[in-house]
Design a protein around this motif. Structure first.
Motif, mmCIF file in Angstrom:
data_model
loop_
_atom_site.group_PDB
_atom_site.id
_atom_site.type_symbol
_atom_site.label_atom_id
_atom_site.label_comp_id
_atom_site.label_asym_id
_atom_site.label_seq_id
_atom_site.Cartn_x
_atom_site.Cartn_y
_atom_site.Cartn_z
ATOM 1 N N ARG B 84 -41.138 113.636 -34.597
ATOM 2 C CA ARG B 84 -40.922 114.916 -33.916
ATOM 3 C C ARG B 84 -41.015 115.969 -35.000
ATOM 4 O O ARG B 84 -40.026 116.327 -35.624
ATOM 5 C CB ARG B 84 -39.521 114.980 -33.328
ATOM 6 N N GLU B 227 -38.520 113.965 -23.210
ATOM 7 C CA GLU B 227 -37.935 114.635 -24.375
ATOM 8 C C GLU B 227 -38.229 116.124 -24.317
ATOM 9 O O GLU B 227 -37.418 116.957 -24.703
ATOM 10 C CB GLU B 227 -38.544 114.014 -25.632
ATOM 11 N N PRO B 270 -33.345 114.343 -26.150
ATOM 12 C CA PRO B 270 -33.729 114.153 -27.559
ATOM 13 C C PRO B 270 -32.627 113.480 -28.373
ATOM 14 O O PRO B 270 -32.894 112.579 -29.172
ATOM 15 C CB PRO B 270 -33.975 115.578 -28.065
ATOM 16 N N LEU B 273 -32.496 109.835 -27.579
ATOM 17 C CA LEU B 273 -33.613 109.115 -28.191
ATOM 18 C C LEU B 273 -33.330 108.828 -29.661
ATOM 19 O O LEU B 273 -33.472 107.690 -30.118
ATOM 20 C CB LEU B 273 -34.905 109.925 -28.062
#
Ligand SMILES: Nc1nc2c(ncn2[C@@H]2O[C@H](COP(=O)(O)OP(=O)(O)OP(=O)(O)O)[C@@H](O)[C@H]2O)c(=O)[nH]1
Ligand SMILES: [Mg+2]
Lengths: 75, 700
Positions: B84, B227, B270, B273
């Motif tokens: 990311r 996300e 997020p 995750l």
């Protein structure tokens, strides 16, 4: 017992509770391993006392006090 | 290892289309500072620069090797903590792995910090099963009492795992073989993110499988959609060529999945995750890694010594002064020796040219123009560089630079800037253009600009020996131990002037054109690593010598010719150079310099190395200067032309604070994409230098 990482004294350890930072900083802190439940330890401080170096997930990461205060500690 | 423009990978960075056709392309991914460039060098035999700090590589480099009759292309990409992506470079790294068409990704890991490294590896595994794990730094881990069961790791993750100690070349053959014989396995580890998320994702995956038709992993796409990170989705969309979330079949499925998550009380996808990734990484680590945790006692002691209030800053200053001392002291003899050598060769050349029957002016232009400048640049510039850089590189390899950034961060914070700016300043010592490119490691755009605009306040390669020459000619004469000591202190003072001005100007910029709050930098402090002394010395000596000689040939020699012509060809009753220096004289004198010095700085725009030779030529053309044997004769020439200690100080200050060279300016333009910032990058140091010089000239 310190309530957030900025209050954690040099040489003491704790468990990460939550990340109260937002946006980019939150993302970066979590990527570095500051996730709930992670063990963290304050190793040493810069000459002025800020930033400080923290052991997280077997690496040493320096954070400024204003940012470390956005990581709460469990317990 | 050196700190030239090449150190950021330009030299090795080849266009994907140029270079040989490869049968297989491999990307080297991984966290920062895990040895990707070291592995790259070991595989390809190239010399991509390495250094013990995060962010050494900021520009992708490409190299090739042949194995088993096939040509393999290897790409060294900047380190990243996550897929990311945050900074533009991390994003570029991610896009390259995700969509760049590498056949295979080698994820280089630090055996001593596997949990965090696995976090990235698991993210990459979500994208592609074509992964090899290279667990590097096995030697260091072993020393810390950590042992990694690479066989177990391979079984757990379902990908080949190669243990490596790349710096000693261990595991390199095995990695080559694994790359050559790679076959995706039917099963690779999949991270599970908890029931609610998995259930929501499963529904979405079914739809995506049909829509994507193999162009992107359905699970990866489903997780990215949930996300909802705008930057990542943008890359996904541009790879696919359409807006995935808005696709007529995806959109309702996505709405359903989101509603499901909301019902289950999941708000922070997020966060879920990344927590999931880390708990998976932790459980894999627990199965495959034994022993060692925490920070080594010795490391901690050294760290505390280098950062403590009572010792941190003093040790830093002492180290700097010590390096300068060795440089000043050590450069003396080789400088004289090279100078004498060049003079002797020059005399031979001169005789040769005369024997050839060349007309007088041509002979003079070649000998007094080209040869003299060349010999000055090589004999005065080369020895200090060849001594300074190996020492600096040793500190870099030890891991000291991030500690400097750590110590000085509070100063930069008060100036509204980022402590990582220290790292870019350190690169500026080698070459400001490299320093400017290195600013990419600073995440905040505003702070990166500050670092770019102030980088040239650190004297580079071409300027640093000017300072030494000025100091030893006018401020601290004599060659005893004491004088060398004083000279190194004076040099430290001029460097500190640059650092002080950097802080001051950063502060002014943060309050004016680059207003904003200080951001939140996260700086990794790598373990101290023992430098490979022999290799460092040989390599950086070699690098430096080639660099200085290259510059001398490419820039200084032609400049010498042009300037000799300008200084000696008469137009009417004056020369072109005299006309210019005469016109600039009032401005120069106002600044405590004179017309000649100011002109030399202006003509030195392409390469600061030529500043002093230009000054010498201009004075020599108007006088009856004969000999150049050593610094004493130079001092005599300068004194004859009115130089005093004040002139030397003003010239030194102006050396630190004036417009950057053309290469640096072009780099600023490229990095910022803006003429305005480029102009400011030239204007700011010039203004600072002019003010300071004028003040010094008034006061003394
Ligand atoms: N002891 C030991 N040191 C290593 C090994 N591999 C690399 N190093 C050292 O680790 C440091 C970092 O190596 P680099 O190759 O620059 O790391 P990188 O991953 O390219 O770093 P970035 O470009 O900053 O992301 C250097 O000081 C290397 O000399 C190894 O196997 N053992
Ligand atoms: Mg690298």
């Amino acid at each position: 017992m310190a309530s957030n990482l900025a209050g954690l004294g040099v040489s003491s350890g704790a468990i990460v509770g939550d990340i109260t930072a937002f946006g980019e900083l939150r993302r970066r802190l979590m990527d570095l391993g500051f996730t709930p439940g992670a063990a963290v330890r304050c190793l040493f401080a810069a000459p002025s006392g800020d930033p400080r170096a923290y052991m997280i997930r077997d690496s040493v990461i320096a954070l400024r006090g204003s940012d470390a205060s956005l990581v709460t500690l469990a317990g | 290892m050196g700190l030239t423009l090449r150190s950021v990978g330009r030299g090795a960075a080849a266009d994907e289309k140029s270079g040989p056709r490869a049968d297989l392309s491999v990307a080297l991914a991984g966290n920062p500072n895990v040895g990707k460039s070291t592995v790259f060098n070991a595989l390809t035999g190239l010399r991509q620069h390495t250094g013990n700090w995060s962010g050494k590589t900021v520009v992708t480099a490409r190299g090739y090797y042949d194995y088993n009759g096939r040509t393999v292309a290897v790409t060294d990409i900047p380190g990243a903590y996550s897929m990311r992506a945050g900074s533009a470079e991390e994003e570029a790294a991610r896009d390259y792995i995700a969509f760049g068409g590498a056949d295979l990704t080698v994820v280089v890991c630090d055996a001593g910090a596997l949990e965090r490294n696995l976090n990235l590896a698991l993210q990459i595994l979500e994208l592609t099963p074509n992964v090899i794990l290279a667990v590097n730094l096995m030697d260091e881990a072993k020393k810390r009492g950590i042992s990694v069961d690479t066989g177990g790791l391979s079984r757990a993750l379902g990908v080949p795992v190669i243990p490596m100690a790349a710096r000693r070349g261990r595991g390199v053959e095995e990695l080559r073989a694994a790359i050559d014989g790679f076959e995706p396995r039917p099963f690779a580890y999949t991270v599970r993110y908890g029931e609610s998320l998995e259930h929501a994702a499963a529904g979405l995956e079914l739809t995506l499988e049909n829509v994507l038709d193999g162009r992107l992993g359905a699970r990866y796409a489903a997780l990215r959609l949930l996300e909802n990170d705008p930057k990542t989705l943008e890359s996904v969309n541009s790879h696919l060529g359409f807006d995935l979330a808005a696709h007529p079949r995806v959109s309702p499925a996505l709405d359903r999945a989101r509603a499901e998550l909301a019902d289950a009380g999941v708000r922070d996808v997020p966060g879920l995750l990344i927590s999931g990734l880390y708990s998976a990484a932790a459980s894999v680590r627990a199965r495959c890694v034994t022993g060692g945790s925490g920070y080594g006692e010795g490391q901690l002691k050294l760290d505390r010594f280098l950062t403590r209030r009572s010792t941190g800053i003093p040790v830093m200053l002492l180290l700097l002064a010590l390096i300068f001392f060795i440089t000043v002291k050590g450069a003396n003899a080789p400088s004289d020796w090279l100078y004498a050598l060049f003079e002797r060769i020059g005399a031979l050349l001169s005789r040769g040219l005369s024997a050839l029957g060349l007309p007088g002016p041509v002979h003079d232009a070649l000998i007094f123009g080209v040869w003299r400048v060349l010999s000055y640049v090589v004999s005065v510039m080369l020895p200090p560089m060849a001594i300074f850089f190996p020492m600096f590189t040793l500190l870099e390899d030890l891991g000291y630079l991030p500690r400097v950034a750590f110590n000085l961060d509070s100063g930069f914070r008060k100036a509204g800037a980022c402590g990582k700016q220290c790292l870019t300043m350190a690169m500026g010592f080698g070459c400001n253009a490299a320093g400017v490119v290195g600013c990419r490691i600073i995440d905040s755009k505003r702070e990166r600009l500050i670092a770019v605009l102030t980088n040239s306040l650190v004297p580079c390669n071409g300027r640093f020996p000017i300072l030494i020459a000025l100091i030893t000619m006018f401020l601290v004469t004599g060659s005893g131990l004491g004088s060398s000591l004083l000279a190194s202190l004076a040099l430290t003072a001029f460097i500190l002037l640059g650092v002080g001005m950097t802080l001051l100007i950063s502060r002014i910029l943060s309050r004016t054109v680059l207003k904003g709050q200080a951001s939140s930098p996260t700086l990794e402090l790598p373990p101290f690593r023992r430098p490979k002394i022999g290799e460092v010395v040989v390599r950086s000596l070699f690098d430096r010598t080639l660099f200085v000689l290259g510059r001398a040939a490419a820039v200084a020699a032609p400049a010498g010719l042009l300037i000799w012509l300008a200084a000696n060809l008469r137009v009417g009753d004056t020369t072109a150079l005299a006309a210019v220096t005469g016109a600039l004289d009032p401005v120069g004198r106002f600044l405590g310099l004179d017309g000649v010095i100011l002109t030399a700085f202006i003509l030195g725009l392409p390469a600061n190395e030529t500043v002093i030779p230009i000054i010498i030529m201009a004075y020599a053309a108007s006088g009856s200067f004969q000999g150049y044997e050593n610094l004493d004769s130079l001092r005599a020439l300068l004194t004859q032309n009115g130089w005093t200690a004040v002139t030397a100080v003003c010239t030194a200050v102006f050396t630190v604070l004036h417009w950057p060279c053309t290469t640096t300016l072009l780099t600023v333009k490229k990095e910022t994409g803006s003429l305005k910032w480029t102009a400011l990058a030239a204007l700011i140091p010039t203004l600072a230098g002019a003010i300071l010089c004028a003040l010094i000239a008034r006061i003394f």
